[in-house]
Design a protein around this motif. Sequence first.
Motif, PDB file in Angstrom:
ATOM      1  N   ASN A 138       0.691  -9.639  -0.630  1.00 55.44           N
ATOM      2  CA  ASN A 138      -0.765  -9.465  -0.597  1.00 55.44           C
ATOM      3  C   ASN A 138      -1.177  -8.347   0.364  1.00 55.44           C
ATOM      4  N   ARG A 139      -0.528  -8.299   1.528  1.00 55.55           N
ATOM      5  CA  ARG A 139      -0.859  -7.253   2.495  1.00 55.55           C
ATOM      6  C   ARG A 139      -0.471  -5.881   1.953  1.00 55.55           C
ATOM      7  N   SER A 140       0.636  -5.802   1.253  1.00 55.68           N
ATOM      8  CA  SER A 140       1.078  -4.534   0.677  1.00 55.68           C
ATOM      9  C   SER A 140       0.059  -4.017  -0.326  1.00 55.68           C
ATOM     10  N   ILE A 141      -0.429  -4.904  -1.196  1.00 55.87           N
ATOM     11  CA  ILE A 141      -1.416  -4.510  -2.203  1.00 55.87           C
ATOM     12  C   ILE A 141      -2.723  -4.087  -1.538  1.00 55.87           C
ATOM     13  N   LEU A 142      -3.137  -4.828  -0.504  1.00 59.33           N
ATOM     14  CA  LEU A 142      -4.371  -4.505   0.208  1.00 59.33           C
ATOM     15  C   LEU A 142      -4.263  -3.131   0.869  1.00 59.33           C
ATOM     16  N   LEU A 143      -3.151  -2.874   1.560  1.00 60.99           N
ATOM     17  CA  LEU A 143      -2.962  -1.578   2.223  1.00 60.99           C
ATOM     18  C   LEU A 143      -2.851  -0.446   1.202  1.00 60.99           C
ATOM     19  N   LEU A 144      -2.250  -0.733   0.048  1.00 60.09           N
ATOM     20  CA  LEU A 144      -2.153   0.264  -1.014  1.00 60.09           C
ATOM     21  C   LEU A 144      -3.552   0.676  -1.479  1.00 60.09           C
ATOM     22  N   PHE A 145      -4.419  -0.315  -1.648  1.00 56.58           N
ATOM     23  CA  PHE A 145      -5.789  -0.047  -2.091  1.00 56.58           C
ATOM     24  C   PHE A 145      -6.577   0.724  -1.024  1.00 56.58           C
ATOM     25  N   ILE A 146      -6.491   0.262   0.234  1.00 59.90           N
ATOM     26  CA  ILE A 146      -7.229   0.915   1.321  1.00 59.90           C
ATOM     27  C   ILE A 146      -6.768   2.364   1.498  1.00 59.90           C
ATOM     28  N   ALA A 147      -5.453   2.567   1.479  1.00 56.92           N
ATOM     29  CA  ALA A 147      -4.917   3.917   1.645  1.00 56.92           C
ATOM     30  C   ALA A 147      -5.365   4.822   0.500  1.00 56.92           C
ATOM     31  N   ALA A 148      -5.376   4.297  -0.720  1.00 54.89           N
ATOM     32  CA  ALA A 148      -5.793   5.089  -1.879  1.00 54.89           C
ATOM     33  C   ALA A 148      -7.260   5.504  -1.755  1.00 54.89           C
ATOM     34  N   VAL A 149      -8.102   4.601  -1.250  1.00 52.47           N
ATOM     35  CA  VAL A 149      -9.525   4.912  -1.070  1.00 52.47           C
ATOM     36  C   VAL A 149      -9.700   6.060  -0.074  1.00 52.47           C
ATOM     37  N   PHE A 150      -8.995   5.981   1.054  1.00 50.44           N
ATOM     38  CA  PHE A 150      -9.137   7.036   2.062  1.00 50.44           C
ATOM     39  C   PHE A 150      -8.497   8.350   1.599  1.00 50.44           C
ATOM     40  N   VAL A 151      -7.420   8.267   0.824  1.00 49.61           N
ATOM     41  CA  VAL A 151      -6.827   9.487   0.259  1.00 49.61           C
ATOM     42  C   VAL A 151      -7.847  10.174  -0.650  1.00 49.61           C
ATOM     43  N   ALA A 152      -8.550   9.391  -1.457  1.00 51.04           N
ATOM     44  CA  ALA A 152      -9.559   9.945  -2.361  1.00 51.04           C
ATOM     45  C   ALA A 152     -10.707  10.591  -1.583  1.00 51.04           C
ATOM     46  N   ILE A 153     -11.173   9.897  -0.531  1.00 52.30           N
ATOM     47  CA  ILE A 153     -12.290  10.422   0.276  1.00 52.30           C
ATOM     48  C   ILE A 153     -11.898  11.721   0.965  1.00 52.30           C
ATOM     49  N   GLN A 154     -10.740  11.715   1.627  1.00 52.90           N
ATOM     50  CA  GLN A 154     -10.294  12.915   2.338  1.00 52.90           C
ATOM     51  C   GLN A 154     -10.050  14.070   1.368  1.00 52.90           C
ATOM     52  N   LEU A 179     -12.046  24.000  10.475  1.00 53.35           N
ATOM     53  CA  LEU A 179     -11.778  22.789  11.250  1.00 53.35           C
ATOM     54  C   LEU A 179     -11.891  21.558  10.357  1.00 53.35           C
ATOM     55  N   ARG A 180     -12.901  21.536   9.495  1.00 54.35           N
ATOM     56  CA  ARG A 180     -13.045  20.435   8.548  1.00 54.35           C
ATOM     57  C   ARG A 180     -11.789  20.300   7.684  1.00 54.35           C
ATOM     58  N   PHE A 181     -11.358  21.443   7.165  1.00 58.31           N
ATOM     59  CA  PHE A 181     -10.189  21.467   6.276  1.00 58.31           C
ATOM     60  C   PHE A 181      -8.932  20.987   6.997  1.00 58.31           C
ATOM     61  N   THR A 182      -8.718  21.461   8.218  1.00 51.98           N
ATOM     62  CA  THR A 182      -7.513  21.117   8.977  1.00 51.98           C
ATOM     63  C   THR A 182      -7.448  19.629   9.304  1.00 51.98           C
ATOM     64  N   LEU A 183      -8.541  19.079   9.833  1.00 57.02           N
ATOM     65  CA  LEU A 183      -8.553  17.663  10.198  1.00 57.02           C
ATOM     66  C   LEU A 183      -8.434  16.763   8.971  1.00 57.02           C
ATOM     67  N   ALA A 184      -9.140  17.119   7.900  1.00 57.10           N
ATOM     68  CA  ALA A 184      -9.062  16.321   6.676  1.00 57.10           C
ATOM     69  C   ALA A 184      -7.650  16.358   6.085  1.00 57.10           C
ATOM     70  N   SER A 185      -6.987  17.515   6.160  1.00 56.96           N
ATOM     71  CA  SER A 185      -5.628  17.649   5.623  1.00 56.96           C
ATOM     72  C   SER A 185      -4.631  16.800   6.410  1.00 56.96           C
ATOM     73  N   ILE A 186      -4.711  16.855   7.747  1.00 52.18           N
ATOM     74  CA  ILE A 186      -3.794  16.068   8.582  1.00 52.18           C
ATOM     75  C   ILE A 186      -4.042  14.577   8.377  1.00 52.18           C
ATOM     76  N   SER A 187      -5.314  14.192   8.343  1.00 51.56           N
ATOM     77  CA  SER A 187      -5.654  12.786   8.102  1.00 51.56           C
ATOM     78  C   SER A 187      -5.149  12.335   6.740  1.00 51.56           C
TER      79      SER A 187
END
Length: 361
Positions: free
Chosen positions: A214-230, A29-37
């Motif tokens: 500016n918003r594009s760069i901010l979202l790029l950074f935020i998305a990269a952080v969550f991609v790394a965590i997941q 379940l951990r693997f499935t939810l993390a993969s979809i996220s």
Amino acid sequence: MKSRWFTPLLIALTLASIAVHFWSTNEPLRFTLASISLLLWAALLGKATESVAHYAGERLGGFLNATFGNAAELIIAIFLVQKGLFDMVKASITGSIIGNLLLVLGLSIFAGGLKFKTQSFNTLLAGHNASLMLLAVIALFSPAAFDTQLDPSEMETFSLIIAGLLIASYLLWLIFSMITHKKELGEEPAVEVPTSDISQTSVAHEEKPEWTKNRSILLLFIAAVFVAIQSEWIVGSVEAVAHTLGWSELFVGAFLIAIIGNAAEHSAAIFLAMRNRIGAAVEIAVGSSLQIALFVAPALVFISLLFGKTMNLTFTAIEIAAIAIAAFIATSISRDGSTNWFEGVLLLIVYAILGTGFYLV
């Protein structure tokens, strides 16, 4: 993202993944939810990359995507290095290189080729990429060639020297391509497409991005952080899932972890290719492979020193052969600066062949 359901779904799945990770012991379940996220965050990363590329140019946009995407793989590899799982690290490096050159590039060329008969990008850049891929193959082959002639301490020294030279060559490449020869290696706007596709091409290049710079760069950074965590969470679960399914460590490292780690590049490159921005898609796929081979892998050698044991660059014969095959076919297809859907199919077939071999080992 314009879809009304995307943001609520992204938030809901991320929160669910966090809850399951910290309060559940169910690894599948951990693997499935993390993969979809992860896939949803990768989609956001791809959209942000396209927006940044509009403001910064195809090459810089592709470079940023490759860098942020590889950040997840670097984090995954550091955790593996800390645990002393050097064989899995090397397998994941191998999988990342061939995954980008065959799977990401293949899917991008195929998807773009279905919509546009022929897509073109800078031929000079393609030639330099081919030379750099050859350098990567030589550098990763050399330690294995001298393995029987050197003792472990000499091999560690040899690996450190190679790692330093590769990092230096990559930094010089960035100076060459981004500064001194930026104009020569820029995007070639001319694209051969049938008359019926001219309006589509025009729309693809004239369409304004949804977000500000500016918003594009901010979202790029935020998305990269969550991609790394997941991605890091997935690694913690994927080993248990793989052992349950009876998969080998080599296959898990070279394909499963690599595919998950490359999710950001998958979505961004395919998304750009379907908008007839094949130059940025190639920069993401090939540029990411080069970054892994010339920077991430050597950096891990130096990082391993911090944990008291040096990781050498001696890859197995199977891994070296896979990297060489991927570099050869990718170079053969992309060197002329022109692509079509059939060339994408060829790359995917080679990836399936190698995947089958790794699975059966």
